[in-house]
Design a protein around this motif. Structure first.
Motif, mmCIF file in Angstrom:
data_model
loop_
_atom_site.group_PDB
_atom_site.id
_atom_site.type_symbol
_atom_site.label_atom_id
_atom_site.label_comp_id
_atom_site.label_asym_id
_atom_site.label_seq_id
_atom_site.Cartn_x
_atom_site.Cartn_y
_atom_site.Cartn_z
ATOM 1 N N GLU A 70 0.834 -1.200 0.000
ATOM 2 C CA GLU A 70 0.000 0.000 0.000
ATOM 3 C C GLU A 70 0.864 1.244 0.000
ATOM 4 N N ILE A 111 2.228 1.995 -3.340
ATOM 5 C CA ILE A 111 1.318 2.621 -4.277
ATOM 6 C C ILE A 111 1.064 4.067 -3.890
ATOM 7 N N TYR A 142 -13.493 5.899 8.342
ATOM 8 C CA TYR A 142 -12.055 5.896 8.538
ATOM 9 C C TYR A 142 -11.447 4.604 8.000
ATOM 10 N N LYS A 169 -9.680 6.279 5.353
ATOM 11 C CA LYS A 169 -8.596 6.756 6.205
ATOM 12 C C LYS A 169 -8.641 8.268 6.421
ATOM 13 N N PHE A 202 -8.922 -2.634 3.070
ATOM 14 C CA PHE A 202 -7.592 -3.231 3.145
ATOM 15 C C PHE A 202 -6.661 -2.535 2.171
ATOM 16 N N ASN A 203 -7.100 -2.457 0.932
ATOM 17 C CA ASN A 203 -6.292 -1.793 -0.069
ATOM 18 C C ASN A 203 -7.157 -1.441 -1.269
ATOM 19 N N ASP A 231 -6.593 -0.025 -4.188
ATOM 20 C CA ASP A 231 -6.162 -0.343 -5.548
ATOM 21 C C ASP A 231 -6.259 -1.824 -5.848
ATOM 22 N N PHE A 232 -5.870 -2.645 -4.886
ATOM 23 C CA PHE A 232 -5.959 -4.085 -5.116
ATOM 24 C C PHE A 232 -7.417 -4.519 -5.244
ATOM 25 N N SER A 255 -5.708 -3.045 15.316
ATOM 26 C CA SER A 255 -4.587 -3.938 15.008
ATOM 27 C C SER A 255 -3.349 -3.077 14.837
#
Lengths: 419, 322, 372
Positions: A11, A14, B29, B33, B200-201, B203-204, B316
């Motif tokens: 992440e 990117i 969030y 984020k 989580f991400n 772009d992925f 986490s």
């Protein structure tokens, strides 16, 4: 946690690539396009600002056939409801005086500036009123802190200022240009304490206090009440605080309940008192509550209903007062704004009217002359009582005590100063 | 003992409201984020919409709009509730679409400033006379004024009752149900999986064929609906409503946000836990220590917890690698 | 790490005292000019706006050291400002009372009262920087938004604590005879705010302090400390790997930013028509300055200054719109963010946009050519 490693790693890769892209420029590579785009944005902004400036700069200085007075108050933000009420009261007075031919043949015009309830903004708003718009006199503000910020500016520039409802004694101590039309904390505090100690139905020796710690009005009134109540032989069994706008008072009320007072003094604004009363009722607190002029609004009865039965507050006047000046004002206000005026509107109305009456008799419209005339005010028949100014530029006027009965305040007693 | 129980019950009711609001913060969030400062204004919107609907709907069944003698039929209350949820989620959708989406690739600080702008805009538009007005109002009672429990403590003169009103139970139950539904949605449904992937991400997730924009829109709508529900329940419990631009609403939002952070921001269960912790600290601190320092307890707890556990209680740990 | 910040500018070898002092002297000369020319030409109202803009610039430029240069996220800047304001205010107020018997302004331009005021402002800066150290400590452990929320919490706690303070004692005799318990409640005004502080703030002092702040910030940005800060902003781990003590840089950033914020607060406390109140410490005020730094661009000093001017002028310009004022303000804010997400100048300074020929004086070769 390997997954964590993997994701945060990729992440950040990117996001790095994404964030850094525009940063990878060297100084010389700012392209013409970028430069043009930037100058366009800056240009638009500057254009907007300057055009608005010029719009604002149109001469607002009074022509010879009108008198301009200024009002600064919280028209937006948390305290907007107070500022708007006051402004409406003032506007009503202006309409009335203009309909009757104005002051000495001149029409009166009002400039209202918003201060967001922020002392700093109050300072610049009043500077603008006094030095750029060159108003003849300034009316405002509800909150003592804001009046205190603005008063030195008026004093310095020799423009009379009348605060409709700042009750802190310090406000008029700023100088001989500063007046007010409401009574001050020590008087109201002693009135409430006296009433709590001596009234047949209360006769309290133990009082609890629930005070709005963010409002100077509330803190000041609480101190004066405490002083007077203890001097009168009572004791304060519990002191609790809240912040203006708080919705939940159960912790404070539970704590007050445990201290078993005979009266609860709540020097706050009606916006909070309604909630306090409802929750006190739910908690089974049956002790009478007592408050100051901050309670005065038709909203209070609407919110609290019968939860406030048997509670009292001190005020400038009673809505039931049959005298024409009170009834006339209530009728006018209701006709114009479709609501019952609260105490702040009545004080705004009186502040404006007392100013007009001083202007009418003053030899000129200079600040000194008006101020001198204001100082001489005796027996002025205002909505909020018969007003005479004392040597400290504070009005001498009686307070009335009202009792809440099923949502409407009923007249109980009048307590004159010095009694 | 009586006072302890009373404080406990209030703390539970207020805690569930904080938790409902905190969920909205934590979801946004988790996905984007950034701190959505306009979230508390959705609560305000929910509160004031409930009021506007109620005073218009009550006369339809022949009740006084401001002080109904009896509560309206239950379908009307439920209808108002659903309408508020729907409109609030629409508002959330529009805010995201118009103000935040164009900034998806911009630094997060910009989105934050935009959120502050949106918040200011909503507050002050709401305070205009033809919207909600600038004066406080009283929310008419939509639910019967029952007391489910009334436990006497002490005797004679000093008898005190611990009261459990119906509204507290309803707040607790409705919040609980909504949180449970959210939990199921996020961990047991396809949409939830997609949402977690996006958080989580981004772009992925996009590469995996998840429609990221739609998932984000839905997150906002869900969060806003929860905020609307919180607003509705809030004014039922505290019927004297402050005007829309009152700073106390922002403070309410801030405390809910603190709850989300204390629980571990981005974590749904953490938000619920945080909500209750904040309410307990606030209520018991105000009762047993001093009501003057109410906010101080909340923010001190926040600082303390973050110093001990920098990502909140259930958050986490974020590992970093070069 | 962007190349523009590091590579191009020539590093000055050794301490060139004149080079450091000259801009400050120029700045102070300009401040004197403003002090004597501006009020007579534009009148008191616009002079006041210029003072407000100057103070806003001091605060925004100092916040930029933390937010823009070091990449930390502080939304408690108004808290530092308020600490500085209360410290400076109580120093001038109570010393004036004790020395001259009155809290009124004493002495004329550059007279003894003014020097006391300057010292008070610096003391305000020092207490604020101590607070900055304390608030900065969590930054060693916390990142990004978590740090932000801690700084926000600091401001809110400060607000509530200041509300509990005692009444101002405004009589010299009472202070001399007062029992110590009077001072236990910290007599700085409580909820109503600290009124009666002598009004020393003038255009000269605001712009003199602004010159110092800006030049300090600029020199800092070009110094090895500043570059270390910039590297923390760009990539903390990489910076650490390069041997930079990131914790120390972050703390330093907090301390310096808080110092200038405290000085700015001192100036604000002594401005006429201003009462410092607990509300000033709250998060709403802090946001004002965060907005300025973001709108100005990350780490761009001139950008932040321009944004501070724009944003402090905007509410005044909109004053005629009464109830629509804040709505228009908010809409403009959103519009600016959407139309220029990287801020007015991005990471650049204003002169980066000038044509190249302006940048080098005709008789002087540019450093690049010299290197060639």
């Amino acid at each position: 946690m390997p997954t964590c490693f993997a994701t945060s790693d990729s992440e950040s890769c990117i996001s790095l690539a994404r964030d850094k892209a525009p940063n990878c420029l060297t100084k010389s590579t700012i392209s013409l396009r970028q430069f043009l785009r930037l100058s366009k944005v800056v240009g638009i902004l500057l254009l907007a600002v300057t055009s608005l400036m010029s719009l604002g700069c149109q001469s607002r200085v009074a022509s010879t056939d009108e008198i301009v007075i200024g009002h600064f108050g919280s028209i937006t933000g948390s305290e907007a409801t107070f500022g708007i009420s006051t402004d409406r009261g003032i506007q009503l007075a202006i309409e009335e005086v203009n309909a009757a031919g104005g002051v000495n043949g001149k029409k009166v015009r009002l400039i209202t500036y918003d201060d967001k309830g922020d002392p700093r903004e109050a300072g610049s708003a009043v500077t603008r009123l006094v030095t750029r718009d060159q108003v003849t006199a300034v009316l405002g503000e509800v909150a003592s802190g804001l009046s205190l910020a603005a008063a030195p500016i008026c004093q310095e520039n020799g423009v009379p200022m009348i605060s409709p409802s700042s009750t802190n004694p310090k406000v008029t101590q700023v100088g001989d240009m500063i007046y007010r039309v409401c009574f001050i904390d020590p008087f109201q505090g002693s009135v409430c304490a006296k009433f709590a100690r001596e009234n047949e139905k209360i006769k309290a020796t133990k009082a609890a206090i629930l005070c709005d710690q963010t409002a100077p009005y509330s803190v000041g009134l609480q101190e004066e009440f405490e002083k007077a109540f203890i001097a009168g032989g009572g004791t304060i069994v519990s002191k609790q605080a809240y912040q203006a706008g708080d919705q939940d008072f159960s912790a404070q009320l539970t704590s007050i309940r445990a201290s078993e007072p005979e009266v609860i003094f709540i020097p706050g604004y009606y916006t909070d008192v309604g909630n306090i009363a409802l929750q006190a009722k739910k908690l089974g607190l049956k002790v009478p509550m007592l408050g100051g002029d901050g309670w005065d609004s038709a909203k209070l009865g609407q919110i609290a209903g019968d939860a406030l039965n048997g509670c009292y507050y001190s005020n400038h006047y009673s809505h039931e007062d049959p005298s024409p000046r009170v009834q006339n004002f209530i009728k006018l206000y209701q006709g114009k704004y479709q609501e019952t005026p609260d105490g702040l509107a009545a004080l705004g109305y009186d502040a404006a009217r007392i100013l007009f009456s001083a202007m009418k008799t003053a030899p000129s419209l200079g600040g000194k002359d008006i101020a001198a005339e204001l100082a001489k005010t005796t027996g002025f028949e205002g909505v909020t009582g018969v007003i005479s100014m004392d040597a400290n530029r504070n009005p001498v006027k009686p307070a009335v005590i009202l009792e809440m009965k099923d949502g409407t305040p009923r007249y109980v007693a009048t307590i004159a100063p010095g009694e | 003992m009586a006072d302890f129980l009373q404080t406990l019950m209030t703390a539970l009711a207020i805690g569930s409201l904080y938790a409902l609001i905190a969920l909205g913060y934590t979801m946004v969030y988790g996905v984007l984020k950034f701190i959505n400062f306009a979230h508390s204004d959705i609560v305000v919107l929910g509160a004031w919409l409930s009021y506007s609907f109620a005073i218009r709907a009550l006369p339809l069944v022949g009740l006084d709009a401001h002080n109904p003698a009896t509560p309206p039929p239950i379908w009307m209350t439920a209808g108002i509730f659903v309408a508020v949820l729907a409109l609030c989620s629409l508002a959330g959708f529009l805010i995201e679409r118009l103000a935040y989406r164009p900034l998806r690739r911009a630094p997060r600080l910009n989105v934050l400033i935009t959120a502050i702008g949106v918040s200011l805009l909503l507050q002050n538009v709401g305070q205009l006379d033809f919207v909600f007005g600038a004066s406080p109002q009283k929310m008419p009672a939509l639910l019967p004024n029952w007391e489910l429990l009334r436990i006497p403590f002490g005797q004679g003169e000093s008898i005190r009752y611990v009261v459990l009103p119906l509204i507290d139970c309803i707040i607790f139950a409705v919040s609980g149900l909504l949180m449970l539904a959210l939990e199921l949605l996020i961990f047991r449904s396809k949409f939830g999986t997609a949402l977690r992937a996006v958080s989580f991400n981004t772009d992925f997730a996009a590469l995996m064929g998840i429609p990221v924009d739609r998932a984000i829109s839905l997150t906002f709508m869900l969060g806003s609906a929860l905020a609307g529900a919180a607003g509705f329940l809030y004014v039922l419990k505290f019927p004297s409503m402050n005007q829309p631009a009152h700073s106390v609403w922002v403070l309410l939002g801030l405390k809910a946000f603190v709850a989300a952070v204390v629980g571990g921001i981005g974590n749904v269960r953490g938000a619920v836990l945080g909500g209750f912790i904040i309410a307990f600290v606030e209520q018991f601190g105000a009762y047993y220590i001093s009501s003057n320092y109410r906010d101080v307890y909340v923010f001190s707890l926040l600082i303390l917890i973050l110093l001990i556990k920098p990502t909140g209680l259930l958050g986490s740990p974020v590992r970093e690698k070069v | 790490m962007s190349a523009s910040d590091v590579l191009i500018e020539p590093t000055s070898h050794g301490v060139n005292i004149l080079k450091s002092a000259a801009p400050i002297l120029v700045g102070i000369a300009l401040a004197v000019g403003i002090q004597f020319l501006l009020p007579s030409t534009v009148g008191p109202y616009y002079s006041r706006l210029v003072i407000d803009a100057g103070i806003a610039m001091i605060l925004a430029v100092s916040l930029n050291i933390v937010n823009g240069m070091t990449g930390q996220f502080s939304i408690g800047h108004a808290g530092f400002m308020t600490i500085g304001a209360y410290t400076a205010g109580s120093i001038t107020f109570y010393s004036s009372l004790l020395i001259w018997g009155t809290a009124a302004k004493h002495g004329s331009f550059l007279g003894s009262g003014e020097w006391m005021f300057v010292i008070a402002c610096l003391c305000g800066g020092i207490t604020a920087s101590i607070a900055g150290f304390v608030v900065g400590l969590p930054s060693l452990r916390l990142r990004g938004d978590y740090l932000a929320i801690v700084t926000l919490g600091f401001g809110e706690i400060l607000r509530v604590v200041l509300q509990q303070t005692g009444k101002v004692v405004d009589n010299a005799e009472t202070i001399r005879n007062a029992p110590l318990t009077t001072f236990a409640t910290v007599p700085v005004g409580g909820a109503i705010g600290f009124d009666g502080i002598p009004k020393y703030t003038s255009l000269f002092w605001v712009y003199a302090f602004l010159a110092i702040t800006v030049i300090f910030a600029y020199r800092l940005k070009r110094s090895s400390f500043g570059r270390a800060m910039l590297s923390v902003r760009e990539d903390e781990i990489a910076a650490q790997a390069m041997g930079i003590n990131t914790s120390r840089q972050k703390l330093l950033a907090f301390i310096t930013a808080a110092f200038f914020a405290g000085v700015g607060g001192g100036l604000l406390a002594h401005e006429s028509g201003v009462i410092i109140s607990p509300k000033d410490a709250g998060f709403q005020r802090s946001f004002d300055y965060v907005i300025m730094t973001v709108l100005g661009g990350r780490g761009s000093i001139t950008g932040v200054m321009l944004a501070a001017i724009l944003l402090s002028a905007l509410p005044e310009v909109l004053r005629d719109f009464e109830r629509y004022r804040i709505i228009i303000y908010a809409a403009l804010l959103i519009f600016m963010m959407l139309s220029r997400p990287q801020g007015l100048f991005g990471i650049h300074e204003i002169w980066d946009f000038f044509p190249k020929s302006w940048k080098t004086l005709p008789w002087k070769k540019s450093p690049r050519e010299e290197a060639r």
